[in-house]
Structures are given as C-alpha cells and as structure tokens.
Design an enzyme around this catalytic site. Sequence first.
Site: not given
Length: 603
Positions: A266, A300, A389, A392
Amino acid sequence: MSANPITHKSPATSCHNCTYGAQVLNDGTTRFRLWAPSAERVELVIDELALPMKRDADGNHTLLVEVDPDTRYVYRVGDRQVPDPASRAQPGGVLGASMVVDPRDYVWKCNDWNGMPWHHAAICEVHVGAMGGFENVSQALPRLAACGYTAIELMPVNSFQGDRNWGYDGVLPYAPDASYGSIDSFKALVDEAHRLGLAVILDVVYNHFGPVGNELAHYAPEFFNADTHTPWGAAIDFRRPQVARYFIDNALMWINEYRIDGLRLDAVHAIQPKAFLEELGAAIRRTCLPRGREVWLILENEHNSASLLRGDYNAQWNDDLHNVLHVLLTGEHEGYYGDFAKHPTQDLAKALSEGFIFQGQHDRRGISRGEPSQDLRPSAFVLFLQNHDQIGNRPLGERLTCLANEADLRAATVLAALSPMVPLFFMGEEWGCRTPFYYFTDYDGELAQKVREGRRAEFAHFSGFTDPERRELIPDPNALDTYAASIPRVEDSMLAMEWKRWFAGLLQLRKRYLVDRLGNCCALGCEVLGDKAVYARWRLSDGHRWEIALNLSDRDVSLPRDSATKVLWIEPQDAMDALDRGVLAAHTAVVTERELEGERLLA
C-alpha cells in the site's frame, strides 16, 4: 493469561525467519525479542510473573523460555504494559495481551501448489469482514472461481482497533485480526483457494500505523523519523536496519507460513528511502522460496516509479488508467480527476500504449510525477475500473453501476477484462453489484468525532457538498449502519444472473485466447478514432496481434477492418452489422485478433 511452567533454556535455532516477537524454536522453547533502544529495562510478563529480558548493544531485549503455545504475554517497559509489536495473534484486540503461536500447528492439505505466472492473474479484491470473515470467504471461493477469477486479493487483515475497519489503520502487522477468525481459519482459506486453483494476494501496509494501539513511539522513538512527515504523522525510518528487518520478516512470514502467493504494498510513495523497497523485493526473491514457486509483488505508488517494475516487482496498480476511464465514464473532473479531464481520449490512448500517463509531467499541483514506462510489458500494470479506494473514498461510496451509462460500463469492462494488462475487479463487479462501499471504522470518543468531522471536511470543496447540511449526508464512518450498508448484497435477479454469465464469458475468453500468449507481449500503439474512441493494438508472444477498439461516445466512428481479422467479442452484439461496414458504433467495444500472415486464425 494462562499459567504455564517457564524454564530458561540455552539458545537454539529458530525454524522461522522472524527476528522479533515470540518465536517457537525447534527444541520447543520460545524466544521473545523486542527492539526497544530507548529502554534500559524490559520485562516479559506472563500472568503475574515478570521476567527481566537481556539487553544488547543494539537495543534488542531478548529472553528464551519454555512456554506452551497459546500463552498470553505482554512486555513491561517502564510503567507501561504493551503488546508485542510483532505479535502473531491478539485474541483480545490491539490493546490486549499477545499470544504465542506455533506456525507448525496447522496441517496443510494442498501441498503441490506452486502458484501461477503473474500474467495469468484475473483478480477479485475483497474485504474479509464485509464477506463475513475467513470462513465465509472460503465458502465463497467456488463461486469466485466459477466467475473466471484466478486470484483473490484480500484487503489488509492485520489487527486494528475495534470490530470493523478497512484494515489500513492496522497497528500489529503480524497478527490477523481476531474479528475475522482464527489463524487456522485464515490458513484454511488459503488452502482451499489453492485446491481450487486460485492464488491469494494480501494487501500489506508498511507506510504507517493506525491511531490506536501503536505503542512503538513510547519505547522505540527511533522507529520513526521526526524530520519527515506523512499524512499519518512522523514517517517510519526505514534507514534503520532493525526497522527494515521488522517489515521484511513480516513479508516473509505471510509468504512462507501462510503460503500467500503475492503481496500488494500500500502507498509505497510514503516509504523513504526507495532503497528499502529494493531491499524488500530482493529479500523476498532470494529467501525461503521453494524452486519453481511463483510469488507476486504489486505496488500502489503515486510516484509511478517504472524503475521498480524493471526489478523484483511484478506490477503496479495503474491509477492513471483508472482515473482517465472514470472521467470518460462519468464526466467527473474534481479532485485528482482534474489531472485527466483536459484531454481524456488522448490520455487513454497513451495509457493503453505506454502504461502510465504521468511519466514526469507536472500535475495540477505543479508536482512532477512519474518515470518513462513505454518499455514495460502490459502485465506490469494492473487495470481496474473500481477498487476499494475509488469507491469507498467517494462521499457516498457509489459504484460505477450507479454513476455510468450501462452500455458504456459494459464496454469499459470488456477493455478491463480483455486487455493484456492484468485485470482487477472489486467484489460484486462480477454480478453488477449496486451496493455502496463506504469508508468505515470503529472508534469512539474524541477520535471518532475527529474521524467523522475529518471525513466530511475532506469533501467540503466538492460541488454538491459545499453546504454543511449537505455534508451531513456523508455517512458516519463509525456508525454500525455504515458498515452494514457496505456488505455486498448478492442479487438473484435475472439482470444480476445475466451480468454474471456475461462477465464469466469475458474471463473465459481471456483464459482461452490470451493468457498463454502474454509472456512476451508488447504494445504496438493506440490510435485515437474520435472523441472518447480509441483503437489499441498489442503483439502477443506468438506474433499475432491483439486489438481492442472502444467507443464511449454518442457517435459512431470509422474503424477499418479486413478479412484477416477475427472478431472474438463485441459488446453489444447488435453492433456487429455496423462493424461489418467498417463502423465502430457508439457505446461499443470490440476485441479482434489479427493472424500472422499465412497462418490460420485460432479456432
């Protein structure tokens, strides 16, 4: 805590490669080790018994004792009792005692699984809590496999405060959250996935800790770099070898003890220096991997560091490509979508032919972002229309089924499923789910108030939410109803069943015609046919050409086609007549293959 006989033993070799925490050794003893460089004295506390630990020059506090598995313990540092930051289990939550775990207790059933090549992946991202815990995810695996998925990606499962969380606010990265089930039930999930031919990817968060339960700053302030700040506070100091070891061991634990097939890291743009990522990737590739085993590493990364994708990392989530597709599907242009709203068709063509859109240009904030990526294979990019992402982090958590024209969404889904990039879908996309997915937490008191107010303030400058009364419509992240409303509702309607059959057909076509020929695939460019219309081409490893034409506009466009091209998929079906006339109809996607000269097309 349970009462257990404790006996001091001589050092022995651990059968697992974790430097910190409670390690059950080959002779049955357990080695406890905590890095607390600012503490002169640390005690291991089991029941009412406090045992002093031995400190070395690097600030490691170690004690070797004999205890039973499932023993509960804490560390006493000064006047504080704290959980083990490398705890393998937290039955009572992040503020409770840690528990000794023997990783050898689980008996694996599927022992012949070595994974699959990365370019074979078709991924479904899931939230374990929203699906009902580890056991319920296991029960859902046959359904996901039948849809054509070859991998599932679990949002983070590390321990967090409360009973519900996205997982990115975790504080104990070695311990699966107890609200999801037992360690054995997690391993059974992986076991069942492998039996069904599904790989398992796990999201890991190495860039920050959550706001409740992280005690490191009190006894190991050296863990953080106070001179570098992130959205979550002082940055983790990856320059320190103990800190780097803590996270590298965590990655190796998931891969070796839980048999996880891949890790998605992440927000690595918040990890500095980048050399840590290189060290982590190299350690995973060289350590404890049986010969022939496939392990995937996915990033990411807002920095679009193409250089990392030429090394030990397989791929990066392609936010650029998502963002421009979202602009084309919805017309939205606020926030980061503003970077993709000026020339979205041209940007889409660039992403399909070169990977990243931002390869060093300045974004709307004047920040230079990205590195050249046109030499990378398509499989270095994960293509998605939605993820946790992008749904949400919207004020009202809407999915594209509620935002986009259905014909355009289906056409874009064809692109996502059948491009040579690796496709990822969010749980429920396979049946056209319309359930929202909200941001949710389980905090109380002042922190809950800050999260609620911060969430609403985040969207104060967005049109539709400038009015304070309008912002009250944004769900409270801490409300149980917010979490309950995010649980995907499996629909049995004819429309949902038809969508599921249609979606499975896309992934079946991908498996039949595409994945085995992606090993040396390369992009051949992408032509702009008109507003919101492009024509992308790739060369497959056998020399055949894979082509996707996409038209998200309200107007037909010309698309030259000759007899040497075979149509593999067209959406909608009634656009075939127009295609025969050399026209790509509005709201249409078509997938074709051009054979090598003198060779027969695939049957």
